[in-house]
Design an enzyme around this catalytic site. Structure first.
Site, PDB file in Angstrom:
ATOM      1  N   ASP A   1      64.481  35.769  51.297  1.00 50.81           N
ATOM      2  CA  ASP A   1      65.161  35.838  52.592  1.00 50.81           C
ATOM      3  C   ASP A   1      65.490  37.272  52.973  1.00 50.81           C
ATOM      4  OD1 ASP A   1      65.403  33.291  53.863  1.00 50.81           O
ATOM      5  OD2 ASP A   1      66.597  32.646  52.148  1.00 50.81           O
TER       6      ASP A   1
ATOM      7  N   HIS B   1      27.079  41.371  35.246  1.00 41.59           N
ATOM      8  CA  HIS B   1      28.204  41.944  35.993  1.00 41.59           C
ATOM      9  C   HIS B   1      29.253  40.915  36.392  1.00 41.59           C
ATOM     10  CE1 HIS B   1      25.331  45.323  37.097  1.00 41.59           C
ATOM     11  NE2 HIS B   1      26.239  45.794  36.263  1.00 41.59           N
TER      12      HIS B   1
ATOM     13  N   TYR C   1      69.174  40.913  35.044  1.00 36.79           N
ATOM     14  CA  TYR C   1      68.093  39.965  34.773  1.00 36.79           C
ATOM     15  C   TYR C   1      67.228  39.737  36.003  1.00 36.79           C
ATOM     16  CZ  TYR C   1      70.869  36.417  37.219  1.00 36.79           C
ATOM     17  OH  TYR C   1      71.561  35.726  38.173  1.00 36.79           O
TER      18      TYR C   1
ATOM     19  N   ARG D   1      23.039  57.697  39.607  1.00 37.84           N
ATOM     20  CA  ARG D   1      23.962  56.561  39.464  1.00 37.84           C
ATOM     21  C   ARG D   1      25.342  56.912  39.985  1.00 37.84           C
ATOM     22  NH1 ARG D   1      22.158  53.317  34.555  1.00 37.84           N
ATOM     23  NH2 ARG D   1      20.459  54.519  33.729  1.00 37.84           N
TER      24      ARG D   1
ATOM     25  N   GLY E   1      28.595  47.180  38.934  1.00 38.54           N
ATOM     26  CA  GLY E   1      27.597  46.602  39.837  1.00 38.54           C
ATOM     27  C   GLY E   1      27.922  46.696  41.310  1.00 38.54           C
TER      28      GLY E   1
ATOM     29  N   MET F   1      28.259  49.454  43.180  1.00 37.01           N
ATOM     30  CA  MET F   1      27.584  50.515  43.928  1.00 37.01           C
ATOM     31  C   MET F   1      26.148  50.620  43.443  1.00 37.01           C
ATOM     32  SD  MET F   1      30.566  53.300  44.307  1.00 37.01           S
ATOM     33  CE  MET F   1      31.119  53.123  42.650  1.00 37.01           C
TER      34      MET F   1
ATOM     35  N   SER G   1      73.166  37.409  42.949  1.00 34.16           N
ATOM     36  CA  SER G   1      71.758  37.138  42.696  1.00 34.16           C
ATOM     37  C   SER G   1      71.008  37.445  43.987  1.00 34.16           C
ATOM     38  CB  SER G   1      71.561  35.672  42.292  1.00 34.16           C
ATOM     39  OG  SER G   1      70.187  35.430  42.104  1.00 34.16           O
TER      40      SER G   1
ATOM     41  N   GLY H   1      68.470  37.257  46.680  1.00 34.86           N
ATOM     42  CA  GLY H   1      67.430  36.344  47.184  1.00 34.86           C
ATOM     43  C   GLY H   1      66.484  37.185  48.018  1.00 34.86           C
TER      44      GLY H   1
ATOM     45  N   CYS I   1      66.436  36.376  42.164  1.00 35.20           N
ATOM     46  CA  CYS I   1      65.790  35.078  41.990  1.00 35.20           C
ATOM     47  C   CYS I   1      64.755  34.807  43.065  1.00 35.20           C
ATOM     48  CB  CYS I   1      66.811  33.959  41.924  1.00 35.20           C
ATOM     49  SG  CYS I   1      67.782  33.817  43.428  1.00 35.20           S
TER      50      CYS I   1
ATOM     51  N   LYS J   1      32.117  57.472  34.461  1.00 38.84           N
ATOM     52  CA  LYS J   1      30.830  57.629  33.792  1.00 38.84           C
ATOM     53  C   LYS J   1      30.566  59.118  33.483  1.00 38.84           C
ATOM     54  CE  LYS J   1      27.231  55.203  35.374  1.00 38.84           C
ATOM     55  NZ  LYS J   1      26.438  54.336  34.502  1.00 38.84           N
TER      56      LYS J   1
ATOM     57  N   ARG K   1      67.794  25.241  42.577  1.00 44.80           N
ATOM     58  CA  ARG K   1      68.017  24.901  43.997  1.00 44.80           C
ATOM     59  C   ARG K   1      68.377  23.424  44.048  1.00 44.80           C
ATOM     60  NH1 ARG K   1      63.058  28.322  44.276  1.00 44.80           N
ATOM     61  NH2 ARG K   1      63.304  29.908  45.901  1.00 44.80           N
TER      62      ARG K   1
ATOM     63  N   ARG L   1      32.356  53.556  28.201  1.00 45.99           N
ATOM     64  CA  ARG L   1      33.620  53.498  28.953  1.00 45.99           C
ATOM     65  C   ARG L   1      34.510  52.467  28.266  1.00 45.99           C
ATOM     66  NH1 ARG L   1      30.894  50.318  34.059  1.00 45.99           N
ATOM     67  NH2 ARG L   1      30.145  48.613  32.796  1.00 45.99           N
TER      68      ARG L   1
HETATM   69  C1  PEP Z   1      65.431  33.805  48.284  1.00 47.36           C
HETATM   70  O1  PEP Z   1      65.666  33.755  49.478  1.00 47.36           O
HETATM   71  O2  PEP Z   1      64.941  34.795  47.734  1.00 47.36           O
HETATM   72  C2  PEP Z   1      65.715  32.649  47.443  1.00 47.36           C
HETATM   73  C3  PEP Z   1      65.534  32.706  46.150  1.00 47.36           C
HETATM   74  O3  PEP Z   1      66.119  31.500  48.048  1.00 47.36           O
HETATM   75  P1  PEP Z   1      65.111  30.501  48.779  1.00 47.36           P
HETATM   76  O4  PEP Z   1      63.729  30.926  48.438  1.00 47.36           O
HETATM   77  O5  PEP Z   1      65.448  29.153  48.288  1.00 47.36           O
HETATM   78  O6  PEP Z   1      65.461  30.711  50.204  1.00 47.36           O
HETATM   79 MG    MG Z   2      66.992  32.224  50.204  1.00 46.01          MG
END
Ligand code: PEP
Ligand code: MG
Length: 941
Positions: A837, A492, A919, A107, A116, A118, A832, A834, A899, A37, A597, A374
């Protein structure tokens, strides 16, 4: 940013920055020091806009105030009084003067807008010394006493009660007590509106207010203008740590250490009569983004009246008219000159800031003043529309347009709406203002506590309130939708809900709440009854209408996707385990499946038969492998022979079950491979502990039922289940370990996948098969499983008379695997990560039930965020980088993805992009956001 502590000539820290006329000591890019402000008030002065003069006390002063045990720094007030002289000169008024008194507002204004959250005090400086002079000068005693009763109410609430940490008597704060007094007075006179109260009556009310303040708070309302100002400043600092501000910061991720600035500004008055007014506006429509000037205003009103939803505000112009306010005159109609000036300011501001702005203004006796500007909060839909429009108008470039849409904004384009076909069969019972676009269905919660309780139990709910109150933050956040009886589109809470992409309807005057019940459109509901909201149209339904996915063919959505996709280099795949999910993800722009899975197919609806086959397999694995290997040719003991035979039968049952399971897997995986034709699809071999698919050994009733179904005795089944039990199942027989102990389980999966691929190839499809082994700790496991894969592959190739190409990879989800990634990459063709875990194993936090611990750790600042939501880059991130580097040392072209859940989290996506991943893979609904986050990461780099 590290704030440079500027020192003035007395070598003290400079805490105060003035603004007024066409000059200012601050400017727009000093938000960190002056708050949003303060910085923008200074900038508006520099732009030559009509801004009442004032001063900003820095956020740094707030930090020092807290460091100094809630004491103002000694140098502050002398600096304030010196700056006040400049304000006085600028406004040609004098603070605490008996004849020509200056009144001021106090203010808050943090770096990030916290609407809103504060406190504010207006009309500071009114006292028995200054009141007579102001009456004489304005010849308007009604205005003066109206301002005075407002000051008493705000000051008593903010400075005398909240800032003093007083617990309201009987849970009723002083503001409520004074409000009730005002309402009772109006009722006794038959007045409908505050504006009906006469000057003399307001004078008496002010006296009554002061008596109530003394009665309930035990101290006199201060009659000294200088003390009032100091009290106001302290109270604003104190409100930085008020309950609602703290909870808002938590939700929005605003650091506690930022502190707020205080803006002390000359008052201008919208309550001086019918040629005075106050209002708020957006330079474009914040809900849908169209390029129209959008706002609300109230004649003869002050400050917070518009946003507090006390009266239904008038429309600013024709574009702002809606069903609720179309009968009220617009500013364009009633005050055309002031409107024209405001409209011009709108253009000046947009051209200068190159963004949509949220502005506050006051008209005092036909003269327009700007009180705030703002960058405005907007819905996700509006953010995208505005970005595209501004790009086309030449206000911003492509990169800026892409960055204007945050992942949270973008998500809203993919928000659920009420199923239109079902909605069409219902008649709405009430209509309010459409403040938040999504559709929502849930149980009515009349209090935030109830909403939080529902949310904790995974129950969808709609928070229904009399008015949109910032105190309701937590409850609003926990709800799917918000419905209120009062308040305008700029109230608000409507702003807050829109920002979160919640379904929200405000100002629905058919809502009446009383005694734990609510009447909506004449129908009485109890808490827990179900209603549905169409937040885009403002319709409320007495029905359970399911929500559906949004329209992905909207031309603006398509255009924006095309715009940012040019910059994206990081691949985005999805985690999907059925043809339907795969199709949805493709619609959202997924380029492949990064995690299928296999075990998930057993959980999905319609696959009950496959689940039964899996159960049979698990229950039939009670054979003795050592006994199978025994040479019994010379065995003469009949008991041993019987044992051997029965064990052999058990094994054959196991294999028989597996063969049938293999067929089920083949059919199911083939369906998804077909949907993904030509795109990569990574199958992950069965991973979870087997006890997840059968009852626990203590679940007597379930065991009884299952034993009957399977033709086993209760004790026989119980013994099997007891054998399955593991103390630490997450660290037990799961992942690749399952395939090492039971190679047959690995084999049928490879065979199913190879056969599905071979059949599709024969049908002329182009399946892109990838198979990965979960929970690996070293290369040896991969070699072990690869032998089974190679043998099976050769058999299937012979059977079908064709070659099968596929990639053989592994998940990296155990710290040891990241350490040995160079060796693992000798066999694995892709990694990949995980990270679910990997996070569990690295932090030693159980991913299934660590919520309370994580909540406490985050609250205590021990960890920055829930590590299962946003990657712990500090710790787990190191392992990820190490795994990637070591893997690529062996194979520089090694394909690497993620993943775990982090693959859909924008902050984590930036990390994966920077680290050099190929990816990310996430659930279908997160794919669009992941694509945008990936493009924005590339742009940032
Ligand atoms: C992980 O462990 O990140 C994974 C993708 O496998 P899950 O969640 O099935 O254990
Ligand atoms: Mg896993």
């Amino acid at each position: 940013m590290i704030i440079n502590k500027k020192r003035n000539s007395m070598s003290k820290i400079k805490y105060v920055y003035t603004f007024g006329g066409r000059t200012a000591e601050g400017k727009a890019d000093m938000k960190n020091l002056l708050g949003g402000k303060g910085a923008n008030l200074a900038e508006m002065c520099l732009l030559g806009l009509p801004v009442p003069a004032g001063l900003t006390i820095t956020t740094e002063c707030c930090t020092d105030y807290y460091e100094n045990n809630c004491q103002l720094p000694a140098s502050l007030m002398p600096e304030v009084w010196a700056a006040m002289q400049k304000v006085e000169t600028n406004m040609n008024l004098k603070y605490d003067d008996a004849e020509n008194p200056l009144l001021i507002s106090c203010r808050s204004g943090a770096r990030a807008s916290m609407p809103g959250m504060m406190d504010t005090v207006l009309n500071i400086g009114l006292s028995s010394k200054t009141i007579p002079g102001l009456i004489k000068k304005t010849n308007n005693p009604r205005f003066v006493y109206d301002s005075y009763r407002r000051l008493i109410m705000m000051y008593a609430d903010v400075v005398m009660e909240k800032a003093e940490d007083l617990d309201p008597a009987e849970g009723k704060g002083i503001r409520k007590i004074l409000d009730e007094k005002l309402d009772e007075f109006k009722r006794s006179r038959g007045y409908k509106s505050d504006t009906d109260i006469t000057g003399n009556e307001l004078k008496q009310l002010a006296e009554d207010f002061k008596a109530l303040v003394k009665k309930y708070l035990g101290v006199e309302f201060p009659d000294d203008a200088r003390a009032q100002l100091e009290g106001g400043i302290k109270a604003v600092f104190k409100s930085w740590n008020g309950k609602k501000a703290v909870s808002y910061r938590k939700i929005e991720g605003i650091p506690d250490s930022w502190g707020t600035a205080v803006n002390v500004q000359a008052m201008v008055f919208g309550n001086m009569g019918d040629n005075s007014a106050t209002g708020v506006a957006f330079t474009r429509d914040p809900s849908i983004g169209t390029n129209v000037f959008y706002g609300e205003w109230l004649i003869n009103a002050q400050g917070e009246d518009v946003v507090a939803g006390i009266r239904t505000p008038n429309p600013l112009n024709n574009d702002t008219k809606n069903d609720q306010n179309k009968h009220l005159p617009s500013m364009e109609e009633l005050m055309p000159e002031a409107y024209k000036e405001l409209f011009d300011i709108r253009c000046t501001l947009e051209n200068h800031y190159k963004d949509m702005l949220d502005i506050e203004f006051t008209i005092q006796e036909s003269k327009l003043y700007m009180l705030q500007c703002r960058v405005g909060k907007r819905s996700g839909k509006a953010a995208l529309v505005m970005a595209l429009d501004m790009l086309q108008e030449g206000l911003i470039d492509e990169i800026e347009a892409i960055n204007r849409v945050t992942p949270d904004h973008f998500k809203q384009w993919y928000l659920p709406v009420l199923n239109p076909i079902i909605e069409a069969t219902h008649t709405s019972i009430a209509k309010g203002l459409p403040a938040g676009d999504a559709g929502a269905v849930g149980k009515i919660a009349l209090t935030c506590e109830k909403a939080l309780e529902y949310s904790a139990n995974g129950i969808n709910c709609i928070l229904v309130r009399e008015e949109t109150n910032p105190e309701d933050n937590d409850g609003m956040f926990a709800s799917q939708g918000i419905l209120t009886a009062r308040g305008g589109m700029t109230s608000h809470a409507a702003l807050v809900a829109r920002g979160w992409g919640k379904s929200c309807i405000v100002g629905c005057d058919a809502v009446h709440i009383q005694n734990n019940k609510v009447t909506i459109g004449g129908i009485e509901f109890n808490e827990g009854d179900t209603i549905s909201l169409n937040g885009a149209k403002g319709f409320v339904y007495n029905a359970d209408i399911p929500t559906v996915d949004p329209d992905l063919t909207d031309s603006r959505l398509v255009a924006f996707n095309k715009l940012f996709e040019k910059y994206r280099t990081l691949g985005v795949r999805t985690n999907a385990d059925s043809p339907e999910d795969a199709q949805r993800a493709l619609d959202f722009g997924a380029e492949g499946i990064g995690l299928f899975r296999i075990e998930h197919m057993f959980y999905s609806k319609g696959n009950e038969e496959a689940l039964e086959l899996l159960r049979n397999t698990i229950l039939s694995k009670n054979f003795n492998r050592d006994l199978l290997k025994k040479d019994i040719k010379k065995e003469t003991d009949s008991k041993k022979l019987d044992d051997y035979q029965s064990n052999k039968t058990k094994y054959e049952t196991f294999i028989n079950n597996l063969t049938r399971l293999q067929e089920a897997i083949k059919i199911e995986t083939k369906g998804t491979l077909k949907v993904m034709d030509g795109k990569p699809l990574t199958f992950r071999l069965i991973d979870p502990p087997l006890h997840e698919f059968v009852p626990q050994a203590y679940e007597t009733e379930k065991i009884e039922a299952l034993s009957k179904q399977k033709g086993l005795s209760f004790n026989e089944l119980k013994k099997i289940l007891e054998d399955l039990h593991e103390t630490n199942p997450m660290m037990g027989l799961r992942g690749v370990r399952l395939g090492i102990v039971y190679p047959e389980i690995t084999e049928i999966q490879f065979r199913a996948l190879f056969e599905a691929t071979a059949e599709l190839k024969k049908e002329g499809c182009n399946p892109q098969l990838e198979i990965m082994v979960p929970l690996t700790i070293g290369v040896e496991e991969l070699k072990h499983q690869k032998k089974i894969a190679d043998k099976t592959q050769a058999e299937v190739e012979t059977k079908f008379g064709l070659k099968i190409d596929y990639l053989y990879g592994t998940m990296i989800e155990i710290p040891r695997a990241t350490l040995l990634a160079d060796q693992i990459a000798e066999v694995a063709q892709f990694f990949s990560f995980g990270t679910n875990d990997l996070t569990q194993m690295t932090l030693g936090f159980s991913r299934d039930d660590v919520t309370t611990i994580v909540k406490n750790y985050v609250a205590e600042g021990i960890i920055a965020a829930d590590p299962f939501e946003t990657l712990d880059t500090k710790g787990v991130g190191q392992l990820v980088k190490m795994g990637l580097e070591r893997g690529r040392k062996t194979d520089p072209k090694l394909k690497i993805g993620v993943c775990g859940e982090h693959g859909g989290d924008p902050a984590s996506i930036e990390f994966f992009y920077q680290a050099g991943f190929n990816y990310v893979s996430c659930s279908p609904f997160r794919v669009p956001v992941a694509r945008l986050a990936a493009a924005q990461s590339a742009i940032k780099k």
